[in-house]
Write a protein that holds these residues in place. Structure first.
Motif, PDB file in Angstrom:
ATOM      1  N   LEU A 147       0.107 -15.879  14.367  1.00  0.00           N
ATOM      2  CA  LEU A 147      -0.029 -14.428  14.315  1.00  0.00           C
ATOM      3  C   LEU A 147       0.045 -13.991  12.850  1.00  0.00           C
ATOM      4  N   ALA A 149      -0.654 -10.715   9.949  1.00  0.00           N
ATOM      5  CA  ALA A 149      -0.783  -9.270   9.764  1.00  0.00           C
ATOM      6  C   ALA A 149      -1.469  -9.024   8.430  1.00  0.00           C
ATOM      7  N   GLN A 151      -2.360  -5.890   6.046  1.00  0.00           N
ATOM      8  CA  GLN A 151      -1.927  -4.504   5.915  1.00  0.00           C
ATOM      9  C   GLN A 151      -2.322  -3.917   4.572  1.00  0.00           C
ATOM     10  N   GLY A 190       0.628  -2.591  12.818  1.00  0.00           N
ATOM     11  CA  GLY A 190       1.430  -3.325  11.851  1.00  0.00           C
ATOM     12  C   GLY A 190       2.759  -2.630  11.658  1.00  0.00           C
ATOM     13  N   GLU A 198      -3.153  -6.774  13.168  1.00  0.00           N
ATOM     14  CA  GLU A 198      -2.432  -7.994  13.510  1.00  0.00           C
ATOM     15  C   GLU A 198      -3.401  -8.876  14.280  1.00  0.00           C
ATOM     16  N   SER A 200      -4.087 -12.552  16.226  1.00  0.00           N
ATOM     17  CA  SER A 200      -3.619 -13.782  16.859  1.00  0.00           C
ATOM     18  C   SER A 200      -4.755 -14.797  16.797  1.00  0.00           C
ATOM     19  N   ARG A 227       8.088  -7.282   3.052  1.00  0.00           N
ATOM     20  CA  ARG A 227       7.928  -6.761   4.418  1.00  0.00           C
ATOM     21  C   ARG A 227       9.081  -5.819   4.759  1.00  0.00           C
TER      22      ARG A 227
END
Length: 374
Positions: A147, A149, A151, A190, A198, A200, A227
């Motif tokens: 997974l 992310a 951003q 996110g 996000e 997968s 983060r």
């Protein structure tokens, strides 16, 4: 370099993190990157200006299948899921009989099943909880996918170079997209306050997909340190710090996540664990409240810092649950819990830092506007 403990798990991108020069630390049972050579401050600002890539493969991905899965899951969360349209997702939280939060999570309607994404530290307990309380559903942990992310304000342009149709997605949309012969599960969401996605990815293709994103000049890898500062500026809770089994959704200022259908007088009012605590709080307010806090000096105030009404007060009234320096707002920021009578914006309080009382002001959340694609 990584001084990895032998019992720590690795994500599919572990070797890539080491190649990129990440400093690795134990987190939720995993060996995870806390920062890269750019540094926490640089990573934070890069994500706000361009696009940051995060490895969040440690989080739990769970598929729920069965008749009326959304209605069944409503027994565990105070959130309306029956009306959740296919291709959409919603923020939710598992609650206990006292109204406390067992975990916060995302629930996506993917047509013939629900996809639930839970926090890494809670996923074993969450899986057991769902299997025990939802016996009519098939509860399957996804163990063969990473997974990621992506951003930041350039996230759409970067991802669209690989997956052109993501430009059609809006905040909280979910969809499948094909890349190099594999299916990616993509959500426009996110936890940074920025627009982003996000994704997968099948484990075998995770490294190649991450490298394809990092090949774009606007993308930098981002670790756990940035983060944390990004989500703090966005006023977003960290489970275990700002929310836990001792805090209710109303105390945590998560009222916005509880739709009318689940509130008193709604079509499916109550029916979830802790409803007899949470519903009265929704109607009457809670005795304490999560608030934003701005230290009036330059010293960051971390989790655990006690709060007082006055400089010479003997009795502690609250506690900071998250705090640090906000690189985008260029000052220390924090969140914490105070009695409702002290939760109004601009209320002056005092924090005790290393034996000294320093002024702190209650502030509205988030500390900077979000940039979600709505």
């Amino acid at each position: 370099m990584s001084d990895m403990q032998p019992d720590l798990r690795r994500t599919p991108l572990h070797a890539l993190h080491l190649e990129l020069g990440a400093k690795m630390v134990p987190f939720a049972g995993y060996d995870m990157p806390v920062q890269y050579p750019l540094g926490v401050m640089g990573e934070h600002l890069h994500c706000r200006a361009k696009a940051g890539l995060f490895d969040v493969s440690h989080m739990g991905q769970v598929i729920l299948r069965g008749p009326n899965a959304a209605l069944a899951l409503e027994r565990l969360v105070p959130v309306a899921l029956a009306e959740l349209a296919e291709g959409r997702q919603r923020y939710a939280m598992f609650t206990n009989d006292a109204g406390g939060i067992l975990d916060d999570l995302m629930v996506a309607n993917r047509g013939d099943h629900l996809l639930v994404v839970v926090n890494a530290a809670c996923k074993a307990a969450d899986l057991a909880h769902m299997r025990r309380t939802l016996p009519e559903l098939d509860v399957t942990e996804v163990t063969d996918r990473a997974l990621l992310a992506l951003q930041g304000p350039r996230a759409e342009a970067v991802l669209a170079a690989l997956l052109p149709d993501v430009v059609k997605m809006r905040f909280m949309d979910v969809a499948n997209h094909d890349w190099n012969g594999v299916t990616l599960w993509v959500s426009r969401s996110g936890y940074t306050g920025e627009d982003g996605f996000e994704i997968s990815v099948p484990e075998a293709q995770a490294d190649a997909f991450a490298r394809a994103l990092l090949a774009h000049g606007d993308v930098a890898p981002i670790g756990l340190g940035a983060r944390d500062s990004l989500r703090l500026e966005a006023g977003l809770c960290l489970y275990g710090n700002d929310i836990d089994t001792t805090t209710t959704p109303v105390e945590a200022a998560l009222n916005w996540a509880i739709q009318k259908a689940r509130r008193a007088g709604g079509a499916r009012a109550g029916g979830f664990a802790g409803a007899d605590v949470i519903l009265p709080q929704l109607a009457q307010g809670a005795a304490r409240q999560r608030v934003g806090l701005i230290p009036q000096g330059r010293a960051p105030m971390r989790a655990g810092t006690p709060l007082f009404v006055a400089q010479d007060s003997a009795a502690q009234i609250g506690t900071i649950t998250s705090g640090g320096f906000g690189p985008s707002v260029e000052r220390p920021v924090a969140m914490g819990y105070v009695p409702a009578e002290y939760a109004g914006a601009e209320t002056e309080l005092w924090a005790e830092l290393r034996g000294k009382r320093l002024p702190v002001r209650v502030a509205a959340l988030p500390f900077r506007p979000s940039t979600y694609c709505k």
